[in-house]
Design a protein around this motif. Sequence first.
Motif, PDB file in Angstrom:
ATOM      1  N   ALA A 545       0.853  -1.184   0.000  1.00 22.12           N
ATOM      2  CA  ALA A 545       0.000   0.000   0.000  1.00 22.12           C
ATOM      3  C   ALA A 545       0.891   1.238   0.000  1.00 22.12           C
ATOM      4  O   ALA A 545       2.028   1.202   0.473  1.00 22.12           O
ATOM      5  N   SER A 587      -1.588  -3.990  -8.746  1.00 16.70           N
ATOM      6  CA  SER A 587      -2.461  -4.997  -8.136  1.00 16.70           C
ATOM      7  C   SER A 587      -2.107  -5.285  -6.674  1.00 16.70           C
ATOM      8  O   SER A 587      -3.003  -5.553  -5.868  1.00 16.70           O
ATOM      9  N   THR A 590      -2.945  -2.225  -2.047  1.00 16.14           N
ATOM     10  CA  THR A 590      -4.287  -2.404  -1.479  1.00 16.14           C
ATOM     11  C   THR A 590      -4.944  -1.087  -1.079  1.00 16.14           C
ATOM     12  O   THR A 590      -6.156  -1.020  -0.944  1.00 16.14           O
ATOM     13  N   ASP A 591      -4.141  -0.039  -0.869  1.00 11.96           N
ATOM     14  CA  ASP A 591      -4.708   1.239  -0.430  1.00 11.96           C
ATOM     15  C   ASP A 591      -3.728   2.351  -0.752  1.00 11.96           C
ATOM     16  O   ASP A 591      -2.532   2.112  -0.992  1.00 11.96           O
ATOM     17  N   GLY A 620      -6.704  -1.521  -7.570  1.00 14.65           N
ATOM     18  CA  GLY A 620      -7.845  -2.140  -6.916  1.00 14.65           C
ATOM     19  C   GLY A 620      -8.981  -1.158  -6.713  1.00 14.65           C
ATOM     20  O   GLY A 620      -8.837   0.043  -6.957  1.00 14.65           O
TER      21      GLY A 620
END
Length: 658
Positions: A545, A587, A590-591, A620
Amino acid sequence: MSNRITDALPVTDMELPADAHSHEHPENLPYVHKVGVPPKQNLFTEFKTTFKETFMHDDPLRSFKDQSNSKKLLLGLQAVFPILDWGRSYSLSKFRGDLIAGLTIASLCIPQDIGYSKLANLAPQYGLYSSFVPPLIYAAMGSSRDIAIGPVAVVSLLLGTLIQDEFDPVKQKLDYQRLAFTATFFAGLTQFALGFFRLGFLIDFLSHAAVVGFMGGTAITIALQQLKGLLGIKKFTKKTDIVSVMRSVWTSVHHGWNWETVVIGVAFLAFLLLAKYIGKKNKKLFWVSAIAPLISVIISTFFVYITHAEKKGVQIVNKIEKGINPSSVHEIFFTGENLGKGFRIGVVAGMIALTEAVAIARTFAAMKDYHIDGNREMVALGTMNVIGSMTSCYVATGSFSRSAVNYMAGCNTAVSNIVMSLVVLLTLEVITPLFKYTPNAILASIIISAVVGLIDINAMLLIWKIDKFDFIACMGAFFGVVFVSVEIGLLIAVAISFAKILLQVTRPRTAVLGKVPRTNVYRNIQQYPEAAKVPGILIVRVDSAIYFSNSNYIRERILRWLSDEEEQLKENGELKSKIHYLIVEMSPVTDIDTSGIHALEELHNSLRKRDIQLVLANPGPVVADKLHASDFTSLIGEDNIFLTVADAVITFAPKMQP
């Protein structure tokens, strides 16, 4: 950016690179997919979803849906007291297994409890008290079928070490006991709070490697502390580090050792280790190692009694208070400066006890293939310690040695804990006077044989093979405990565990990707040396992230990858193969926060000065939503965000062909 999940855009044959041509029907043409943005949620729904995923991921209330009020009440009671659930199907056949297991672990726990209470600098009966009330509470509230509850060596030593820094266990005996009960109260409160507020993930910050090192170091420290009882030394250091202990042992070799005690201690230690070896070698003979401590106590006590060895310098247990647990509510420090001391010691002891118990419960649950509710376990452990602190108990938790015996003895449910507790009750009411002549050397031998299993050499070697940083954490905790103190070793374990987390967060991995031959798959070129780079395109993957803590590093690392690639092209004389596109595979991201988006904006501006286009692949849903909300998609162009790296390459590779 499209608001639909995906938009498929057909690519004409003229736009394809040479290896992607299709000579069949138009429907066989590849598609370039655009990344979709998830539907926008309102603020309350977004907060509720995030909260549920973070703290209620196992959806503990799902069983209450569409149920009548009476059913909800029953389910609520069963959630708090699982015994009301599994107790309905309890049978005589299950009781046989629990009875045998309970009697077996009782024979092991009684001598251990007396020894562990000495580790905690408390009178012997307090160890027995702690194996009477807490197991009964846990049997009603816990979700593990195999864990055996009671005092353990590590927590006993930790309490004894921390509390004696505040009060002398001999000269200030009453205050010492009161602080022990206070620490137990706050240990239970800490455990209960972690479970009730679903914060059990906090104990995972203490890594497995750090726990292995801490346990191993503590085992050696505990064993060294038992040299006092094993050798019959009367004047012994209060410090726990190996240097102080060995100095105390050798300076008393000529005038402090008692040869009768040494003979008793060494002989029975050899017997206990042999019994442990037999039980480990042949699983069917587990009962040999389980009953060996009690047999040792009986034989040695009888021997001392008939020979009056106590008159020759052999130290004995002396009187153990008879009767069940007296109330200690009035002895807990609820006010004054000792309240803070009890809170500090209790939090530390409670966390260590919790880590050990949850690890044991999960281990045996995996072996028997049943589910353990971690938060429920914490509530049960916390409740039993809070109630225990009010009934003259000190911190109790799951014991690995007793739990292993419980498992091998064929326990089926937590009723084995109830059986063990009733045997301890019988011991307190009837048998305690018989322990008067039990030599301290036997208790020392029992403790040494019990903690030997905490030194896991194989686990340390495996940690070395897998992760060198983990091994540093393991050894840091180990040597901190052995050469300084238990609390310093624990502090080192926590510090190194946090340092590893911070290092991984602030310095995430990045990788250059290449195309695996005969596929449309792009992978790390270090892992797959045969993967080929795409001329004119640099593909970088970010494996984390992107937050304020690492956003600048990620931006600088990507630019460094770019500089390295350009320098390599110059060295190879490939001046015409200038980088035109930088594709960031997102990918694993995540954040992203505002600092991360700002770093991407700065990266975009830096690339524009070099006439390089920034392209994103597969962000994402959370990342895509934030990129869209910040108008970053407009900045780089929605046509520069793709579902896969392959889609991006298919789009841009033909544009660089002469």
